[in-house]
Motif scaffolding. Structure first.
Motif, PDB file in Angstrom:
ATOM      1  N   LYS A  34       0.844  -1.192   0.000  1.00 23.92           N
ATOM      2  CA  LYS A  34       0.000   0.000   0.000  1.00 23.92           C
ATOM      3  C   LYS A  34       0.881   1.245   0.000  1.00 23.92           C
ATOM      4  N   GLY A  36       0.889   4.823   2.140  1.00 28.14           N
ATOM      5  CA  GLY A  36       0.294   5.506   3.284  1.00 28.14           C
ATOM      6  C   GLY A  36       0.325   7.014   3.087  1.00 28.14           C
ATOM      7  N   LEU A 150       1.095   2.266   9.876  1.00 24.23           N
ATOM      8  CA  LEU A 150       1.066   2.222   8.416  1.00 24.23           C
ATOM      9  C   LEU A 150       1.967   1.118   7.873  1.00 24.23           C
ATOM     10  N   CYS A 155       2.172  -0.538   4.176  1.00 25.64           N
ATOM     11  CA  CYS A 155       2.551   0.657   3.422  1.00 25.64           C
ATOM     12  C   CYS A 155       4.047   0.624   3.123  1.00 25.64           C
ATOM     13  N   ILE A 158       5.352   6.111   2.007  1.00 27.94           N
ATOM     14  CA  ILE A 158       4.553   6.995   2.867  1.00 27.94           C
ATOM     15  C   ILE A 158       4.684   8.429   2.390  1.00 27.94           C
TER      16      ILE A 158
END
Length: 362
Positions: A34, A36, A150, A155, A158
């Protein structure tokens, strides 16, 4: 979609479960990759009692970005005198604006609302590839706890967003400092980006202008002048290269141009002076009194440096600065709230985020 995935030919479990195909069975599971987005605001005490206020003020006023005097001189003064008395005064001020229903400060309530709306916007655009959260530079939730959260959620990149339209060493820089300190303790550091100041972004200026137009439309008598009150810093910081003063002046100019006004209808001032040295001038609390004495009996005040209403706007502007204006003969005082979770503001912040995610996400 992200270019780094935890599903597909290199992963043995079903998509999203995260077991590397060629890794041994006891290899730690890897969550789906992911990005963040971590929003960062100044901070808030956990409560307005003496010890909550003392902990918060100690963390805030011990920051060398905020007070850069030598610790050998500053810390005895802070610990023995300031933190003995100031928690009582500050606690009383916080109590007057506290969200008693949610048992939190207005800044916390508003930041939560902003985060929820930005999260919804990111969900629309990026689906589950982006996780949005917030932290506070001082107090809770800490930057450390949210960075760790996160990373635990997968994540691998970021985007860190200090919620200050104008850059200042005592705001944006110290928020970034804390992020970097947190990353120093991480075994694996994800790539990070820090969002620059957005003081001149058209969407932000438009949101400010709309807030002024809405406020003026509700008034029977239009204010003689709009005071743009920014949080102050020592003038020495300007001379040492901090761009904050210049960015504040430009924000006011762009707002004036968007509203189609001339220079007589808008003015830049600075509030929240602390300590003995000279700060950026004119000081708001003195300037509103001067305006009243000069015949400007009807004024409006806006705080473009704050992304959310807080102690400096709800208590200082609405009470101390308002009182200074009234005592000098002023009659009508209108405070225009911060942009908070207004839709135009959320759209502006979302646009800044999307621009800064370029190259990481389509």
């Amino acid at each position: 979609m992200l270019d780094t995935k935890t599903s597909g030919p290199d992963f043995g479990d079903a998509p999203g479960q995260g077991r590397l195909l060629h890794a041994p069975a006891d290899h730690p599971r890897v969550p789906p990759a992911k990005v963040g987005v971590l929003l960062s605001n100044l901070g808030t005490p956990d409560n307005y009692d003496y010890w909550s206020m003392r902990r918060y003020l100690n963390e805030f006023l011990s920051d060398r970005r905020v007070i850069d005097y030598s610790p050998w001189l500053w810390q005895p003064l802070l610990q023995l005198i300031i933190l003995t008395k100031r928690p009582f005064t500050s606690g009383k001020n916080y109590k007057s604006i506290w969200n008693h229903e949610a048992n939190e400060s207005p800044l916390m309530t508003i930041t939560k609302a902003q985060t929820a709306k930005i999260k919804a916007e990111m969900q629309k655009r990026y689906g589950d590839d982006v996780i949005v959260d917030f932290c506070m530079r001082y107090g809770n939730p800490s930057t450390k706890s949210k960075v760790r959260s996160l990373i635990d959620q997968g994540c691998q990149k970021i985007l860190f967003f200090p919620l200050y339209p104008q850059y200042a060493g005592a705001t944006s820089a110290t928020a970034n400092d804390e992020l970097f300190r947190v990353l120093m303790a991480e075994k694996w550091q994800p790539p990070v980006r820090t969002v620059p100041a957005y003081f001149d972004q058209p969407e932000y200026i438009e949101a400010l202008a709309q807030s002024v137009e809405r406020a003026y439309a509700k008034l029977e008598k239009k204010p003689d002048i709009l005071v743009c009150s920014y949080h102050g810093v020592p003038r020495r910081y300007l001379m040492e290269g901090d761009p904050y003063h210049c960015q504040c002046q430009k924000t006011t100019r762009l707002l004036k141009e968007r509203l189609g006004w001339d220079d007589t209808r808008i003015k830049t001032t600075f509030q929240s002076k602390f300590g003995p040295e000279e700060w950026l001038q004119p000081y708001t609390v003195e300037e509103v009194a001067r305006l009243a004495k000069d015949g400007k009996k009807n004024i409006a005040v806006i705080a473009p440096a704050f992304s959310a209403d807080c102690i400096e706007t709800l208590e200082e502007i609405n009470e101390e600065i308002h009182e200074s204006f009234s005592h000098a003969g002023g009659e009508d005082f209108t405070y225009i709230p911060c942009l908070n979770d207004d839709d135009a503001h959320i759209a502006a912040l979302s646009k800044v985020i999307q621009d800064n995610l370029a190259g990481w996400l389509p």
